[in-house]
Design a protein around this motif. Structure first.
Motif, PDB file in Angstrom:
ATOM      1  N   TYR A  32       0.831  -1.200   0.000  1.00 51.98           N
ATOM      2  CA  TYR A  32       0.000   0.000   0.000  1.00 51.98           C
ATOM      3  C   TYR A  32       0.870   1.257   0.000  1.00 51.98           C
ATOM      4  O   TYR A  32       1.823   1.360   0.777  1.00 51.98           O
ATOM      5  CB  TYR A  32      -0.907   0.009   1.242  1.00 51.98           C
ATOM      6  N   GLY A  33       0.561   2.186  -0.872  1.00 57.41           N
ATOM      7  CA  GLY A  33       1.242   3.471  -0.900  1.00 57.41           C
ATOM      8  C   GLY A  33       2.562   3.496  -1.644  1.00 57.41           C
ATOM      9  O   GLY A  33       3.140   4.559  -1.834  1.00 57.41           O
ATOM     10  N   GLU A  35       4.418   3.578  -4.868  1.00 53.99           N
ATOM     11  CA  GLU A  35       4.148   3.851  -6.271  1.00 53.99           C
ATOM     12  C   GLU A  35       5.196   3.257  -7.193  1.00 53.99           C
ATOM     13  O   GLU A  35       4.892   2.805  -8.287  1.00 53.99           O
ATOM     14  CB  GLU A  35       4.036   5.359  -6.500  1.00 53.99           C
ATOM     15  N   THR A  49       6.739   6.931  -2.767  1.00 49.02           N
ATOM     16  CA  THR A  49       5.540   6.517  -2.042  1.00 49.02           C
ATOM     17  C   THR A  49       4.547   7.669  -1.976  1.00 49.02           C
ATOM     18  O   THR A  49       4.920   8.840  -2.133  1.00 49.02           O
ATOM     19  CB  THR A  49       5.876   6.066  -0.600  1.00 49.02           C
ATOM     20  N   ARG A  50       3.307   7.304  -1.743  1.00 50.31           N
ATOM     21  CA  ARG A  50       2.250   8.290  -1.515  1.00 50.31           C
ATOM     22  C   ARG A  50       1.269   7.672  -0.531  1.00 50.31           C
ATOM     23  O   ARG A  50       0.558   6.724  -0.864  1.00 50.31           O
ATOM     24  CB  ARG A  50       1.554   8.667  -2.810  1.00 50.31           C
ATOM     25  N   VAL A  51       1.253   8.219   0.680  1.00 48.23           N
ATOM     26  CA  VAL A  51       0.375   7.723   1.735  1.00 48.23           C
ATOM     27  C   VAL A  51      -0.367   8.915   2.329  1.00 48.23           C
ATOM     28  O   VAL A  51       0.267   9.912   2.702  1.00 48.23           O
ATOM     29  CB  VAL A  51       1.174   6.978   2.826  1.00 48.23           C
ATOM     30  N   ALA A  52      -1.684   8.809   2.410  1.00 46.54           N
ATOM     31  CA  ALA A  52      -2.531   9.863   2.978  1.00 46.54           C
ATOM     32  C   ALA A  52      -2.243  11.217   2.321  1.00 46.54           C
ATOM     33  O   ALA A  52      -2.173  12.247   2.997  1.00 46.54           O
ATOM     34  CB  ALA A  52      -2.357   9.934   4.484  1.00 46.54           C
ATOM     35  N   SER A  55       3.489  12.625  -0.586  1.00 50.90           N
ATOM     36  CA  SER A  55       4.441  11.942  -1.460  1.00 50.90           C
ATOM     37  C   SER A  55       5.844  12.059  -0.884  1.00 50.90           C
ATOM     38  O   SER A  55       6.228  13.117  -0.367  1.00 50.90           O
ATOM     39  CB  SER A  55       4.430  12.561  -2.859  1.00 50.90           C
ATOM     40  N   GLU A 112       1.492  11.732  10.959  1.00 50.65           N
ATOM     41  CA  GLU A 112       2.122  10.409  11.067  1.00 50.65           C
ATOM     42  C   GLU A 112       2.212   9.953  12.519  1.00 50.65           C
ATOM     43  O   GLU A 112       1.997   8.783  12.818  1.00 50.65           O
ATOM     44  CB  GLU A 112       3.513  10.413  10.428  1.00 50.65           C
ATOM     45  N   LEU A 121       0.226   2.001  11.248  1.00 50.88           N
ATOM     46  CA  LEU A 121       1.414   1.352  10.689  1.00 50.88           C
ATOM     47  C   LEU A 121       1.312  -0.164  10.808  1.00 50.88           C
ATOM     48  O   LEU A 121       1.587  -0.888   9.854  1.00 50.88           O
ATOM     49  CB  LEU A 121       2.687   1.856  11.370  1.00 50.88           C
ATOM     50  N   ARG A 124      -1.099  -1.387   8.253  1.00 54.14           N
ATOM     51  CA  ARG A 124      -0.550  -1.331   6.901  1.00 54.14           C
ATOM     52  C   ARG A 124       0.421  -2.482   6.650  1.00 54.14           C
ATOM     53  O   ARG A 124       0.372  -3.142   5.616  1.00 54.14           O
ATOM     54  CB  ARG A 124       0.140   0.008   6.649  1.00 54.14           C
ATOM     55  N   ASP A 128       0.010  -5.406   3.967  1.00 55.46           N
ATOM     56  CA  ASP A 128       1.019  -5.649   2.927  1.00 55.46           C
ATOM     57  C   ASP A 128       1.418  -7.123   2.899  1.00 55.46           C
ATOM     58  O   ASP A 128       1.547  -7.725   1.830  1.00 55.46           O
ATOM     59  CB  ASP A 128       2.260  -4.782   3.155  1.00 55.46           C
TER      60      ASP A 128
END
Length: 137
Positions: A32-33, A35, A49-52, A55, A112, A121, A124, A128
């Motif tokens: 997840y997240g 890219e 990455t891109r989370v919430a 980037s 975060e 976390l 996630r 994963d």
């Protein structure tokens, strides 16, 4: 730093599981997240990455790698992503493998840190590993 530890049983032989995990550029297919992961050489990878909505780009270095046993890594450089971890592989029998992941992450900023306190976390990482299991099986 926050420590997360998760383990999953995968219905595939050790060699298959280890070989797939070392295909770092395929991580976006189950993490997840993530890219993009570009393997720069035998030890370095560049991540996007891109989370919430946030980037990030950062590099990781493989610190230790024993085929069919473990891979440990850490972030390198001056970026704001600070993490280190180890993934281990244990044959349960000829067609089942236990994958254990331990990850130390330093949350950045209020969002975060709040997410870390709420267990995002851990969720996630667990997700994963479950997606990895589905991917390889």
């Amino acid at each position: 730093m926050s420590m997360v530890q998760e383990t999953i049983r995968v219905d595939a032989p050790l060699r298959t599981v280890y070989d797939q995990w070392t295909q770092f550029e395929e991580f976006p297919r189950f993490m997840y997240g993530v890219e993009e992961v570009e393997q720069l050489d035998d030890r370095l990878c560049h991540w996007r990455t891109r989370v919430a909505g946030v980037s990030r780009e950062f590099d990781t270095e493989i610190v230790d790698q024993l085929p069919d046993e473990r891979i440990s890594w850490r972030t390198v450089g001056d970026g704001d992503v600070r993490q280190k971890g180890v993934v281990t592989f244990h044959s349960l029998d000829g067609s089942h493998t236990r994958v254990s992941l331990a990850l130390d992450v330093e949350p950045q900023g209020m969002v975060e840190k709040a997410g870390d306190a709420l267990g995002f976390l851990e969720n996630r990482v667990r997700g994963d590993l479950e997606r990895f299991k589905d991917f390889i099986e």
